[in-house]
Design a protein around this motif. Structure first.
Motif, PDB file in Angstrom:
ATOM      1  N   THR A 161      69.524  31.222   1.283  1.00  0.00           N
ATOM      2  CA  THR A 161      68.932  30.402   2.125  1.00  0.00           C
ATOM      3  C   THR A 161      68.739  28.807   1.711  1.00  0.00           C
ATOM      4  O   THR A 161      68.321  28.679   0.438  1.00  0.00           O
ATOM      5  CB  THR A 161      67.272  30.759   2.670  1.00  0.00           C
ATOM      6  OG1 THR A 161      66.549  30.852   1.415  1.00  0.00           O
ATOM      7  CG2 THR A 161      67.567  32.494   3.069  1.00  0.00           C
ATOM      8  N   MET A 162      68.929  28.044   2.574  1.00  0.00           N
ATOM      9  CA  MET A 162      68.974  26.561   2.084  1.00  0.00           C
ATOM     10  C   MET A 162      68.402  25.812   3.526  1.00  0.00           C
ATOM     11  O   MET A 162      68.360  26.086   4.525  1.00  0.00           O
ATOM     12  CB  MET A 162      70.178  26.119   1.578  1.00  0.00           C
ATOM     13  CG  MET A 162      71.227  26.224   2.726  1.00  0.00           C
ATOM     14  SD  MET A 162      72.761  25.671   2.152  1.00  0.00           S
ATOM     15  CE  MET A 162      72.521  24.048   1.615  1.00  0.00           C
ATOM     16  N   ALA A 163      67.594  24.562   2.848  1.00  0.00           N
ATOM     17  CA  ALA A 163      67.070  23.705   4.073  1.00  0.00           C
ATOM     18  C   ALA A 163      68.186  22.838   4.503  1.00  0.00           C
ATOM     19  O   ALA A 163      68.984  22.545   3.777  1.00  0.00           O
ATOM     20  CB  ALA A 163      65.634  23.056   3.379  1.00  0.00           C
ATOM     21  N   PRO A 164      68.451  22.504   5.711  1.00  0.00           N
ATOM     22  CA  PRO A 164      69.081  21.752   6.368  1.00  0.00           C
ATOM     23  C   PRO A 164      68.990  20.361   6.055  1.00  0.00           C
ATOM     24  O   PRO A 164      67.924  19.763   5.669  1.00  0.00           O
ATOM     25  CB  PRO A 164      69.123  21.708   7.874  1.00  0.00           C
ATOM     26  CG  PRO A 164      67.446  22.119   8.249  1.00  0.00           C
ATOM     27  CD  PRO A 164      67.387  23.045   6.781  1.00  0.00           C
ATOM     28  N   GLU A 165      70.180  19.568   5.262  1.00  0.00           N
ATOM     29  CA  GLU A 165      70.107  18.227   4.963  1.00  0.00           C
ATOM     30  C   GLU A 165      69.729  17.131   6.247  1.00  0.00           C
ATOM     31  O   GLU A 165      70.136  17.724   7.420  1.00  0.00           O
ATOM     32  CB  GLU A 165      71.596  17.829   4.458  1.00  0.00           C
ATOM     33  CG  GLU A 165      71.693  18.407   3.095  1.00  0.00           C
ATOM     34  CD  GLU A 165      72.853  18.114   2.367  1.00  0.00           C
ATOM     35  OE1 GLU A 165      73.684  17.135   2.821  1.00  0.00           O
ATOM     36  OE2 GLU A 165      73.198  18.728   1.326  1.00  0.00           O
ATOM     37  N   PRO A 166      69.107  16.123   6.018  1.00  0.00           N
ATOM     38  CA  PRO A 166      68.910  15.182   7.374  1.00  0.00           C
ATOM     39  C   PRO A 166      70.009  15.049   8.132  1.00  0.00           C
ATOM     40  O   PRO A 166      69.834  15.060   9.362  1.00  0.00           O
ATOM     41  CB  PRO A 166      68.445  13.803   6.720  1.00  0.00           C
ATOM     42  CG  PRO A 166      67.874  14.425   5.227  1.00  0.00           C
ATOM     43  CD  PRO A 166      68.804  15.655   4.760  1.00  0.00           C
TER      44      PRO A 166
ATOM     45  N   HIS B   3      70.023  18.481  14.346  1.00  0.00           N
ATOM     46  CA  HIS B   3      70.405  18.486  15.798  1.00  0.00           C
ATOM     47  C   HIS B   3      71.982  18.659  15.836  1.00  0.00           C
ATOM     48  O   HIS B   3      72.459  18.460  16.906  1.00  0.00           O
ATOM     49  CB  HIS B   3      70.139  16.972  16.077  1.00  0.00           C
ATOM     50  CG  HIS B   3      68.605  16.848  16.120  1.00  0.00           C
ATOM     51  ND1 HIS B   3      67.705  17.484  16.873  1.00  0.00           N
ATOM     52  CD2 HIS B   3      67.823  15.798  15.780  1.00  0.00           C
ATOM     53  CE1 HIS B   3      66.390  17.142  16.797  1.00  0.00           C
ATOM     54  NE2 HIS B   3      66.497  15.963  16.015  1.00  0.00           N
ATOM     55  N   MET B   4      72.717  19.100  15.049  1.00  0.00           N
ATOM     56  CA  MET B   4      74.020  19.451  14.814  1.00  0.00           C
ATOM     57  C   MET B   4      74.144  20.884  15.457  1.00  0.00           C
ATOM     58  O   MET B   4      72.954  21.611  15.582  1.00  0.00           O
ATOM     59  CB  MET B   4      74.748  19.228  13.592  1.00  0.00           C
ATOM     60  CG  MET B   4      75.075  18.156  12.991  1.00  0.00           C
ATOM     61  SD  MET B   4      75.945  18.195  11.233  1.00  0.00           S
ATOM     62  CE  MET B   4      77.321  19.011  11.940  1.00  0.00           C
ATOM     63  N   SER B   5      75.064  21.164  15.966  1.00  0.00           N
ATOM     64  CA  SER B   5      75.211  22.434  16.620  1.00  0.00           C
ATOM     65  C   SER B   5      75.354  23.407  15.386  1.00  0.00           C
ATOM     66  O   SER B   5      76.156  23.132  14.561  1.00  0.00           O
ATOM     67  CB  SER B   5      76.365  22.377  17.854  1.00  0.00           C
ATOM     68  OG  SER B   5      77.342  22.357  17.225  1.00  0.00           O
TER      69      SER B   5
ATOM     70  N   ILE C  43      70.523  22.913  15.371  1.00  0.00           N
ATOM     71  CA  ILE C  43      69.824  23.079  13.869  1.00  0.00           C
ATOM     72  C   ILE C  43      68.358  22.304  13.895  1.00  0.00           C
ATOM     73  O   ILE C  43      68.535  20.884  14.342  1.00  0.00           O
ATOM     74  CB  ILE C  43      70.700  22.595  12.804  1.00  0.00           C
ATOM     75  CG1 ILE C  43      71.972  23.228  12.645  1.00  0.00           C
ATOM     76  CG2 ILE C  43      69.784  22.958  11.248  1.00  0.00           C
ATOM     77  CD1 ILE C  43      71.891  24.781  12.504  1.00  0.00           C
ATOM     78  N   LEU C  44      67.231  22.857  13.586  1.00  0.00           N
ATOM     79  CA  LEU C  44      65.990  21.962  13.579  1.00  0.00           C
ATOM     80  C   LEU C  44      65.831  21.750  11.954  1.00  0.00           C
ATOM     81  O   LEU C  44      66.343  22.415  11.058  1.00  0.00           O
ATOM     82  CB  LEU C  44      65.060  22.798  14.122  1.00  0.00           C
ATOM     83  CG  LEU C  44      65.111  23.171  15.710  1.00  0.00           C
ATOM     84  CD1 LEU C  44      64.077  23.987  16.037  1.00  0.00           C
ATOM     85  CD2 LEU C  44      65.634  22.063  16.289  1.00  0.00           C
ATOM     86  N   SER C  45      64.926  20.806  11.826  1.00  0.00           N
ATOM     87  CA  SER C  45      64.595  20.342  10.324  1.00  0.00           C
ATOM     88  C   SER C  45      63.801  21.457   9.767  1.00  0.00           C
ATOM     89  O   SER C  45      63.677  21.413   8.571  1.00  0.00           O
ATOM     90  CB  SER C  45      63.768  18.937  10.396  1.00  0.00           C
ATOM     91  OG  SER C  45      62.629  19.018  11.199  1.00  0.00           O
ATOM     92  N   SER C  46      62.940  22.300  10.521  1.00  0.00           N
ATOM     93  CA  SER C  46      62.123  23.324   9.971  1.00  0.00           C
ATOM     94  C   SER C  46      62.897  24.607   9.622  1.00  0.00           C
ATOM     95  O   SER C  46      62.446  25.661   9.099  1.00  0.00           O
ATOM     96  CB  SER C  46      61.084  23.687  11.020  1.00  0.00           C
ATOM     97  OG  SER C  46      61.562  24.050  12.149  1.00  0.00           O
TER      98      SER C  46
END
Length: 330
Positions: free
Chosen positions: A274-279, A283-285, A319-322
């Motif tokens: 599992t990984m956190a989304p990069e900035p 908001h990308m699909s 995609i959300l930042s959380s």
């Protein structure tokens, strides 16, 4: 002052005491022979050299007393100094053997840091340890088990501690407070309910001693999952539930279990993370990000959002930042 020195000497380890007495005799006799025969032993150092050679029974013969007093001194050194030196080396060898036996039999404490503690010896534990050794950077493992009597691995790979894992003295031996993480496996020799109770009891003991320790616990029954979470488990592995899911997939689709095994096998390149989304990904699909990650040989499988996990969600989901991204990558 002399009494304080005496008490410190008496309380010191036996090897240190024997070595200290041997050095005392060597220095004393070496100094004495210099004053008895200054012509044969011109300096105190040469007297000490003769005392070392004599006490160790090497006997080079480069220095030897010529007077009766000097020879009597040599006899006394052989009886006294040689005896203490022999006792020192015998005790040194015994200490080395005792230390090695303590490591093999799980009686020695672990003193390093950032290690992985694994509780319970079973086939799953063996597979985990074997796989961890194939990684380029492998964390040292401390294995706690009550059924084993000797370490099943080399001490360089696994530090074995024999004992009941929920006892404080056993956790202290494992240096729990300096560990990086802990994996508590279920005992296959107990019934499922009793095995889960023991796992949760070990979890409570670990979290009580080190609340910040990351703990992964294997639970067999659905009813005990909530109790494991209440006890502070950071991750709960429901072995029976996972196995049932694989079996159901195999019923609906022949060969699914083999495919899933290869998919999740770290040695096959299928390391599930599992990984956190990069900035830039926010908001990308889901579909757009999946295509971008494929270029980097990363397979996007789903999204963890709060308490929900979405596997293969609609391509338009943003995609959300959380979010936590569920991916397979090297």
């Amino acid at each position: 002052m002399f009494q304080a020195i005496y008490y410190k000497f008496v309380e010191s380890p036996i090897l240190l005491r024997i070595f200290g007495i041997a050095v005392f005799f060597i220095v004393s006799f070496g100094t004495a022979v210099h004053f008895i025969e200054p012509d044969t032993f011109p300096t105190i150092f040469e007297g000490i050299w003769w005392a070392v050679v004599t006490a160790s029974t090497v006997g080079f013969g480069d220095f030897a007393p010529k007077t009766t007093a000097g020879r009597l001194l040599g006899i006394g050194l052989i009886f006294a100094g040689a005896g203490f030196l022999s006792a020192y080396f015998i005790n040194l060898a015994a200490a080395a053997v005792t230390s090695q036996n303590a490591l093999r039999e799980g009686k020695a404490a672990y003193e390093n840091k950032n290690h992985l503690i694994i509780v319970g010896w079973n086939e799953r534990t063996k597979e985990i340890i074997d796989h961890l050794q194939t990684f380029s950077i492998s964390r040292h493992i401390v294995l706690i088990d009550d059924s084993l009597r000797t370490n099943p691995y080399s001490e360089k790979i696994v530090h074995f501690i024999q004992g009941i894992p929920h006892r404080d003295e056993i956790l202290q031996k494992a240096n729990l407070k300096n560990a990086a993480s802990a994996l508590i496996t279920s005992d296959p020799n107990k019934n499922e309910m009793y095995a889960d109770m023991n796992s949760i009891l070990t979890l409570v003991a670990m979290k009580g001693s080190s609340p910040s320790l990351y703990c992964i616990v294997e639970i067999l029954t659905n009813d005990q999952v909530i109790n494991a979470e209440r006890a502070g488990a950071d991750e709960v592995i429901q072995t029976n539930k996972h196995a049932s899911a694989v079996m159901l997939n195999s019923i609906h689709q022949e060969g699914a279990s083999t495919a899933l095994t290869h998919l999740l096998d770290p040695l096959n390149g299928g390391l599930l993370k599992t990984m956190a989304p990069e900035p830039d990904w926010v908001h990308m699909s889901f579909g757009e990000l999946a295509i971008n990650l494929l270029k980097e040989r990363v397979i996007l499988m789903g999204i963890q959002r709060a308490e929900n996990t979405m596997i293969n969600p609609p391509l338009a989901v943003q995609i959300l930042s959380s979010d936590r991204l569920l991916v397979i990558k090297h």
